[in-house]
Design an enzyme around this catalytic site. Sequence first.
Site, PDB file in Angstrom:
ATOM      1  N   THR A  55      -6.054  77.560  14.825  1.00 54.42           N
ATOM      2  CA  THR A  55      -4.913  76.968  14.739  1.00 54.42           C
ATOM      3  C   THR A  55      -4.414  76.654  16.301  1.00 54.42           C
ATOM      4  O   THR A  55      -4.844  77.272  16.955  1.00 54.42           O
ATOM      5  CB  THR A  55      -3.955  77.714  13.767  1.00 54.42           C
ATOM      6  OG1 THR A  55      -4.429  77.816  12.390  1.00 54.42           O
ATOM      7  CG2 THR A  55      -2.432  77.136  13.679  1.00 54.42           C
TER       8      THR A  55
ATOM      9  N   SER B  81       0.319  79.841   3.966  1.00 51.97           N
ATOM     10  CA  SER B  81       0.150  80.042   5.452  1.00 51.97           C
ATOM     11  C   SER B  81       0.664  81.170   5.996  1.00 51.97           C
ATOM     12  O   SER B  81       1.628  81.854   5.474  1.00 51.97           O
ATOM     13  CB  SER B  81       0.735  78.624   6.012  1.00 51.97           C
ATOM     14  OG  SER B  81       0.561  78.861   7.382  1.00 51.97           O
TER      15      SER B  81
ATOM     16  N   ASP C  96      -7.265  78.686   2.303  1.00 52.97           N
ATOM     17  CA  ASP C  96      -6.095  79.555   2.219  1.00 52.97           C
ATOM     18  C   ASP C  96      -5.425  79.922   0.830  1.00 52.97           C
ATOM     19  O   ASP C  96      -4.395  80.720   1.030  1.00 52.97           O
ATOM     20  CB  ASP C  96      -4.953  78.942   3.203  1.00 52.97           C
ATOM     21  CG  ASP C  96      -5.076  79.485   4.647  1.00 52.97           C
ATOM     22  OD1 ASP C  96      -5.911  80.395   5.072  1.00 52.97           O
ATOM     23  OD2 ASP C  96      -4.524  78.706   5.604  1.00 52.97           O
TER      24      ASP C  96
HETATM   25  N1  GLY Z   1      -4.829  78.354   8.437  1.00 53.33           N
HETATM   26  C1  GLY Z   1      -3.953  79.279   8.755  1.00 53.33           C
HETATM   27  C2  GLY Z   1      -2.700  79.399   8.297  1.00 53.33           C
HETATM   28  O1  GLY Z   1      -2.120  78.614   7.903  1.00 53.33           O
HETATM   29  O2  GLY Z   1      -2.142  80.706   8.160  1.00 53.33           O
END
Ligand code: GLY
Length: 565
Positions: free
Chosen positions: A376, A447, A418
């Site tokens: 990310t 998330s 997720d």
């Molecule tokens: N895709 C990682 C998060 O949103 O936690």
Amino acid sequence: MKNYFCKENRCVVLFLLVLGYSCQPKEKAIGLLAENAIVVSAHPLASKVGKDIIQEGGNAVDAAIAVQMALAVVYPQAGNIGGGGFMVIRESEGQYHSLDYREKAPLAASRDMYIDENGDALPEKSQNGHLASGVPGSVDGMVKAHEKLGSMEWAKLINPAIRLAEEGFALSENEAAYFTRASENLKKYSSVDPIQFTGKAWKAGDVFKQVQLANTLKLIRDKGRAGFYSGEVADYIIAEMERGGGIISLEDLEKYESTWREPLTGSYKDFNIITMGPPSSGGLIILQMLGIMENDQVSNQGESYAEYLHLKTEMERRIFADRAAFMADSDFYPVPVDELLDDSYLSQRFSNFDPQKATPSDLIMEGKILSMSEETTHFSIVDKEGNAVSCTTTLNGGMGSKVMVDGAGFLLNNEMDDFSIKPGFPNMFGVLGGEANKIEPEKRMLSSMTPTIIEKNNELFMVVGTPGGSTIPTSVFQVVVNVIEFGMGMQEAINEKRFHSQWKPDQISFEKDFERENILESLRNKGHELSERNGIGRVDAILVLEDGIMEGGADPRGMDAASGY
Ligand code: GLY
């Protein structure tokens, strides 16, 4: 403007950090100091784009939009237009905003779409290829941010990204190696050869150009939202879905909306914390941890550091159990935010804490109420008026679903992973989930992203965030504690070795080359299982110092850089 390591030996320390050596620097590391504005992001070119926008008269939100677009070009492993994110904003006069541009499950998604006829989970499908993508939110998010708080002409914010895509940029050795490795995966999952990556074995100094992406960005520049969610680019996305068996439809693209949400706020001692609420778990986790720790004295000196790490681990165990049970998209599931942050709930939750002994995670259930690729990316911005933006954006895994939209030249996310694809089955970050975070059409997946802004005595104090999947909230927590409790500066707090735990797996991960073996021994003696790993998170943050000068801290674990003036 200065960017230096103080006192003698600064070159040696810088050299060691650049090489990724993780010995504790003897001298205090100091990040970029600037009086007016700072932008810290995962890539020096993106940070410079943001700083230039502010110098040309734009505000922090203008800079954030330009950085989001630039990262989609220079940091395609996580920077994106095919993914989503969260932006937390504090205007200089103290108004707060949070923007949720997280991806959504497509209309044709269903709870058991990643379970086979034997009832087994299919993580390969939730993590890679066309079926792994949620409906992208980044472009709509940037349009919404611009409509509400932007001050510069939209086209001027997109042009730097177009230039970088069209003219290309020279790859570093690490980037060249990463892109060469990544192209094998992209070939495997894209339906058409993603030629911009696979054209050659990349080497340092090669100029990386992205012609299709430049055209897509021009459509976004000229048509705004319509340049992505309808017309040529939407048609490319649908054609890609049809070739590769994906389910995102034209209706999904037309219906997608990012949304302004009330930021989650809390206090810790003299500090106000402004962070992201559901569908992120990150803000809740940070506030729960700080809430439990409020009355504790912690220290990083001697044996006390092991006590602090034990306390942190025991908090994380309990809170990640809560995450699995109660946290999800609050548009679909009644996340008990107030109850989770209630003081008496938190003290009851922690009542079986033993300062001497680890509690096995199997003995921990959620409280009673009434991801290893971690690509990310985060950026932090403060402009010359004192407006602040903390923004974390993602494709989920490195290069997302590894599907490049042919014709449009960008990567799609693999954010569907997720969701909880099967109750009790871990996602790519090893975190568990259940009913709350099950897949439903148009729902946002839970998330961990934790873009956060902190005030001290009601004045801007810190802008902070990081990538890192489930390690995001725990990395943000550690950096905040390093500054507030251990008195470190921004760069020093970021450089410090990190630890992570999350209920299950029942272990503490710690960064390689952590040199205080006695601390590790103390944790083992309390019954913790320890596991060494590479860098945890890449925190990019800004601290307002007592004299009003700002210190931008860029994480040496990546090629992150601060730019300011
Ligand atoms: N895709 C990682 C998060 O949103 O936690």
